[in-house]
Design a protein around this motif. Structure first.
Motif, PDB file in Angstrom:
ATOM      1  N   VAL A 124       0.871  -1.181   0.000  1.00 17.81           N
ATOM      2  CA  VAL A 124       0.000   0.000   0.000  1.00 17.81           C
ATOM      3  C   VAL A 124       0.903   1.224   0.000  1.00 17.81           C
ATOM      4  O   VAL A 124       1.691   1.422   0.932  1.00 17.81           O
ATOM      5  N   LEU A 125       0.805   2.024  -1.051  1.00 17.45           N
ATOM      6  CA  LEU A 125       1.638   3.219  -1.194  1.00 17.45           C
ATOM      7  C   LEU A 125       0.800   4.461  -0.902  1.00 17.45           C
ATOM      8  O   LEU A 125      -0.279   4.636  -1.472  1.00 17.45           O
ATOM      9  N   LYS A 126       1.290   5.308  -0.022  1.00 17.94           N
ATOM     10  CA  LYS A 126       0.573   6.534   0.328  1.00 17.94           C
ATOM     11  C   LYS A 126       1.183   7.705  -0.425  1.00 17.94           C
ATOM     12  O   LYS A 126       2.380   7.982  -0.295  1.00 17.94           O
ATOM     13  N   LEU A 127       0.365   8.381  -1.222  1.00 20.38           N
ATOM     14  CA  LEU A 127       0.867   9.509  -1.993  1.00 20.38           C
ATOM     15  C   LEU A 127       1.328  10.622  -1.059  1.00 20.38           C
ATOM     16  O   LEU A 127       0.597  10.997  -0.133  1.00 20.38           O
ATOM     17  N   PRO A 128       2.514  11.151  -1.289  1.00 22.50           N
ATOM     18  CA  PRO A 128       3.052  12.159  -0.362  1.00 22.50           C
ATOM     19  C   PRO A 128       2.277  13.466  -0.359  1.00 22.50           C
ATOM     20  O   PRO A 128       2.255  14.172   0.652  1.00 22.50           O
ATOM     21  N   GLU A 129       1.614  13.798  -1.486  1.00 23.69           N
ATOM     22  CA  GLU A 129       0.965  15.110  -1.577  1.00 23.69           C
ATOM     23  C   GLU A 129      -0.549  15.048  -1.415  1.00 23.69           C
ATOM     24  O   GLU A 129      -1.223  16.076  -1.479  1.00 23.69           O
ATOM     25  N   ASP A 130      -1.102  13.844  -1.205  1.00 26.93           N
ATOM     26  CA  ASP A 130      -2.555  13.710  -1.135  1.00 26.93           C
ATOM     27  C   ASP A 130      -2.915  12.658  -0.093  1.00 26.93           C
ATOM     28  O   ASP A 130      -2.717  11.464  -0.302  1.00 26.93           O
ATOM     29  N   ASN A 131      -3.463  13.113   1.028  1.00 26.27           N
ATOM     30  CA  ASN A 131      -3.811  12.185   2.106  1.00 26.27           C
ATOM     31  C   ASN A 131      -5.031  11.339   1.786  1.00 26.27           C
ATOM     32  O   ASN A 131      -5.335  10.391   2.511  1.00 26.27           O
ATOM     33  N   ASP A 132      -5.737  11.700   0.721  1.00 24.69           N
ATOM     34  CA  ASP A 132      -6.954  10.963   0.377  1.00 24.69           C
ATOM     35  C   ASP A 132      -6.751  10.064  -0.840  1.00 24.69           C
ATOM     36  O   ASP A 132      -7.703   9.740  -1.541  1.00 24.69           O
ATOM     37  N   LYS A 133      -5.518   9.680  -1.081  1.00 23.09           N
ATOM     38  CA  LYS A 133      -5.239   8.736  -2.160  1.00 23.09           C
ATOM     39  C   LYS A 133      -4.163   7.761  -1.715  1.00 23.09           C
ATOM     40  O   LYS A 133      -3.115   8.169  -1.209  1.00 23.09           O
ATOM     41  N   VAL A 134      -4.449   6.487  -1.900  1.00 16.37           N
ATOM     42  CA  VAL A 134      -3.438   5.456  -1.691  1.00 16.37           C
ATOM     43  C   VAL A 134      -3.429   4.568  -2.928  1.00 16.37           C
ATOM     44  O   VAL A 134      -4.408   4.514  -3.681  1.00 16.37           O
ATOM     45  N   ILE A 135      -2.324   3.902  -3.146  1.00 20.65           N
ATOM     46  CA  ILE A 135      -2.193   3.012  -4.299  1.00 20.65           C
ATOM     47  C   ILE A 135      -1.979   1.587  -3.793  1.00 20.65           C
ATOM     48  O   ILE A 135      -1.029   1.326  -3.052  1.00 20.65           O
ATOM     49  N   LEU A 136      -2.882   0.703  -4.180  1.00 19.62           N
ATOM     50  CA  LEU A 136      -2.740  -0.710  -3.846  1.00 19.62           C
ATOM     51  C   LEU A 136      -1.923  -1.401  -4.935  1.00 19.62           C
ATOM     52  O   LEU A 136      -2.139  -1.170  -6.125  1.00 19.62           O
ATOM     53  N   VAL A 137      -0.998  -2.247  -4.525  1.00 20.75           N
ATOM     54  CA  VAL A 137      -0.203  -3.036  -5.464  1.00 20.75           C
ATOM     55  C   VAL A 137      -0.738  -4.462  -5.431  1.00 20.75           C
ATOM     56  O   VAL A 137      -0.740  -5.113  -4.381  1.00 20.75           O
ATOM     57  N   MET A 138      -1.204  -4.934  -6.582  1.00 19.05           N
ATOM     58  CA  MET A 138      -1.857  -6.241  -6.671  1.00 19.05           C
ATOM     59  C   MET A 138      -1.302  -7.009  -7.866  1.00 19.05           C
ATOM     60  O   MET A 138      -0.615  -6.437  -8.712  1.00 19.05           O
ATOM     61  N   PRO A 139      -1.609  -8.290  -7.968  1.00 22.81           N
ATOM     62  CA  PRO A 139      -1.173  -9.040  -9.156  1.00 22.81           C
ATOM     63  C   PRO A 139      -1.889  -8.546 -10.408  1.00 22.81           C
ATOM     64  O   PRO A 139      -2.972  -7.955 -10.330  1.00 22.81           O
ATOM     65  N   LEU A 140      -1.278  -8.770 -11.547  1.00 21.55           N
ATOM     66  CA  LEU A 140      -1.907  -8.444 -12.824  1.00 21.55           C
ATOM     67  C   LEU A 140      -2.895  -9.556 -13.163  1.00 21.55           C
ATOM     68  O   LEU A 140      -2.516 -10.715 -13.320  1.00 21.55           O
ATOM     69  N   LEU A 141      -4.164  -9.198 -13.254  1.00 16.59           N
ATOM     70  CA  LEU A 141      -5.224 -10.174 -13.496  1.00 16.59           C
ATOM     71  C   LEU A 141      -5.989  -9.800 -14.761  1.00 16.59           C
ATOM     72  O   LEU A 141      -5.770  -8.753 -15.349  1.00 16.59           O
ATOM     73  N   ARG A 142      -6.900 -10.671 -15.160  1.00 20.72           N
ATOM     74  CA  ARG A 142      -7.762 -10.383 -16.301  1.00 20.72           C
ATOM     75  C   ARG A 142      -9.133 -10.995 -16.049  1.00 20.72           C
ATOM     76  O   ARG A 142      -9.303 -11.831 -15.161  1.00 20.72           O
ATOM     77  N   GLY A 143     -10.127 -10.567 -16.828  1.00 21.54           N
ATOM     78  CA  GLY A 143     -11.491 -11.019 -16.616  1.00 21.54           C
ATOM     79  C   GLY A 143     -11.629 -12.531 -16.718  1.00 21.54           C
ATOM     80  O   GLY A 143     -11.043 -13.157 -17.606  1.00 21.54           O
ATOM     81  N   TRP A 144     -12.405 -13.112 -15.828  1.00 24.08           N
ATOM     82  CA  TRP A 144     -12.551 -14.570 -15.786  1.00 24.08           C
ATOM     83  C   TRP A 144     -13.150 -15.112 -17.078  1.00 24.08           C
ATOM     84  O   TRP A 144     -12.930 -16.267 -17.448  1.00 24.08           O
ATOM     85  N   HIS A 145     -13.897 -14.291 -17.802  1.00 22.28           N
ATOM     86  CA  HIS A 145     -14.634 -14.736 -18.980  1.00 22.28           C
ATOM     87  C   HIS A 145     -13.888 -14.479 -20.288  1.00 22.28           C
ATOM     88  O   HIS A 145     -14.411 -14.787 -21.360  1.00 22.28           O
TER      89      HIS A 145
END
Length: 329
Positions: A124-145
Motif C-alpha cells: 500500500v503506497l501513500k501519496l506524499p501530496e494527497d492524504n486521500d489517495k493510496v495506491i494498492l499493489v496487486m497481481p496483474l489479473l484479467r477477466g474470468w470470462h
C-alpha cells in the motif's frame, strides 16, 4: 456507410503521441514510484519520446497504447523481482473500509488457506501530496470470462472456486494460462513484443486461479455484532452463473435446479453457501466422464464433423497427458 471514427461523434481523434489528462498523473509520479520500487512502462517516463515515425499511425507500437482506466489503474514492473503487477488508486474518503478489508484478508494465516480467493495486496503506497489517495499493489489479473470455456469440466472448476468463498464481488483470474504474459492495454498481444499475439493454453491445460476483488462497499464487523445493518448483495453468485454461463453456453443446464434455488426473490428461501456447496458436490458426483469432456460452445454456435473430430482428438490428448476429469490448481 461512414466510419464510426471519433470525428463522427463530434470528438477529437485520439492523439496516441500525447498523454491523456488522466495519464499525466502517472507520468508526474513516475520518479516517486520508481523510488518506491516500481517501474512504469516507457510511455510514462518523463523523457518519453515516440518510438514510431510521426507520419505513422502508431497503434501497433507498444508505447502507443493508452491506459483504458488511467484514472485509477496502471500496470508496472516490480523492480525487486521483475514481476508485472497492477497499481490501483483508492480514495479512502469514498471507500473507508476498502483498504483495511482487503489487507485483513491478506494476512498470512488467511492467504495460506486454499479456499481464500481474495486478491492479494502486495503493498500500500501513500501519496506524499494527497492524504486521500493510496495506491494498492496487486497481481496483474484479467477477466474470468475472457477465455471461453471449452469443456464442462472447466465450468465445474470455475463453479468450485466461486462457491469456496462467499466474498464474491467481482471475479478475475490470474495469468496461469499465459506463459509469456500479455499487454495490459491490449490483452490479445504479448507484453514484451506487442506485434505478437499472446500465447495461451486452455483452462484444462493450465487451470487459472480465480480471485475476488473490489471491497469498496464492504463493511467490517466485530464477532459480537450478530446483525449487520447493511443490505445484502442480492443473489450475486447465482445471477453471475445464470447470466454469464448457463444462458451463454450449452451443456450447463444441469446447474438449473441449484441456480434456481439461489436466485429466489425471497432471500429467506435461498440456500446458505454450505448448502450450495453440498448440493453442487452431489450434482458433480452424478456427472460421467463423457459429460465432463463435453464441448460447451456458445448457444448460438453450430458444430460440424470437423469440429467434433478436433474435440475428440483434444479429449484423447488430455487423457493421455494424465489430466484429471476436473482441473486442479
Amino acid at each position: 456507410m461512414e466510419h464510426l471514427t471519433p470525428a463522427y461523434f463530434g470528438l477529437e481523434p485520439l492523439n496516441l503521441g500525447k498523454l491523456t489528462l488522466q495519464e499525466e498523473f502517472w507520468c508526474d509520479h513516475q520518479k516517486w514510484l520508481q523510488d518506491c520500487g516500481y517501474m512504469l512502462r516507457p510511455r510514462y517516463m518523463l523523457d518519453w519520446q515516440l518510438s514510431w515515425p510521426v507520419d505513422v499511425r502508431g497503434m501497433e507500437y507498444e508505447d502507443a497504447q493508452p491506459l483504458i482506466r488511467a484514472l485509477t489503474i496502471n500496470d508496472t514492473t516490480r523492480l525487486s523481482d521483475g514481476a508485472y503487477v497492477t497499481l490501483k488508486i483508492i480514495k479512502p474518503s469514498l471507500h473507508p473500509y476498502k483498504v483495511d478489508t482487503a489487507m485483513s484478508l491478506c494476512l498470512k494465516q488467511l492467504t495460506s488457506d486454499p479456499l481464500n480467493h481474495c486478491v492479494p495486496i502486495y503493498n500500500v503506497l501513500k501519496l506524499p501530496e494527497d492524504n486521500d489517495k493510496v495506491i494498492l499493489v496487486m497481481p496483474l489479473l484479467r477477466g474470468w470470462h475472457e477465455l471461453e470455456f471449452e469443456m464442462v469440466r472447466e465450468g465445474i472448476y470455475f463453479f468450485q472456486q466461486i462457491f469456496e468463498d462467499i466474498l464474491i464481488l467481482n471475479v478475475l483470474m490470474d495469468g496461469s494460462m499465459y506463459p509469456d504474459r500479455w499487454h495490459p492495454c491490449n490483452r490479445r498481444h504479448m507484453q514484451d513484443n506487442f506485434r505478437l499475439l499472446a500465447k495461451h493454453f486452455s483452462h484444462t491445460e493450465h487451470p487459472p486461479k480465480y480471485y475476488f476483488i473490489d471491497f469498496g462497499i464492504s463493511c467490517w464487523y466485530g464477532p459480537d455484532n450478530k446483525a449487520p445493518l447493511e443490505l445484502p448483495i442480492r443473489n450475486y453468485v447465482g445471477n453471475l452463473i445464470r447470466e454469464a454461463v448457463i444462458n451463454e453456453y450449452k451443456d450447463f443446464d444441469f446447474m438449473w435446479p441449484l441456480i434456481s434455488d439461489m436466485v429466489q426473490d425471497d432471500l429467506a428461501k435461498c440456500p446458505t453457501i454450505d448448502q450450495v456447496v453440498k448440493h453442487f458436490a452431489d450434482m458433480c458426483k452424478k456427472l460421467g466422464i463423457l459429460k465432463l469432456h463435453a464441448y460447451v460452445g456458445r448457444r448460438d454456435e453450430s458444430f460440424g464433423v470437423v469440429h467434433d473430430f478436433v474435440h475428440l482428438f483434444t479429449t484423447i490428448k488430455y487423457t493421455l497427458m494424465g489430466i484429471p476429469p476436473v482441473p486442479t490448481q
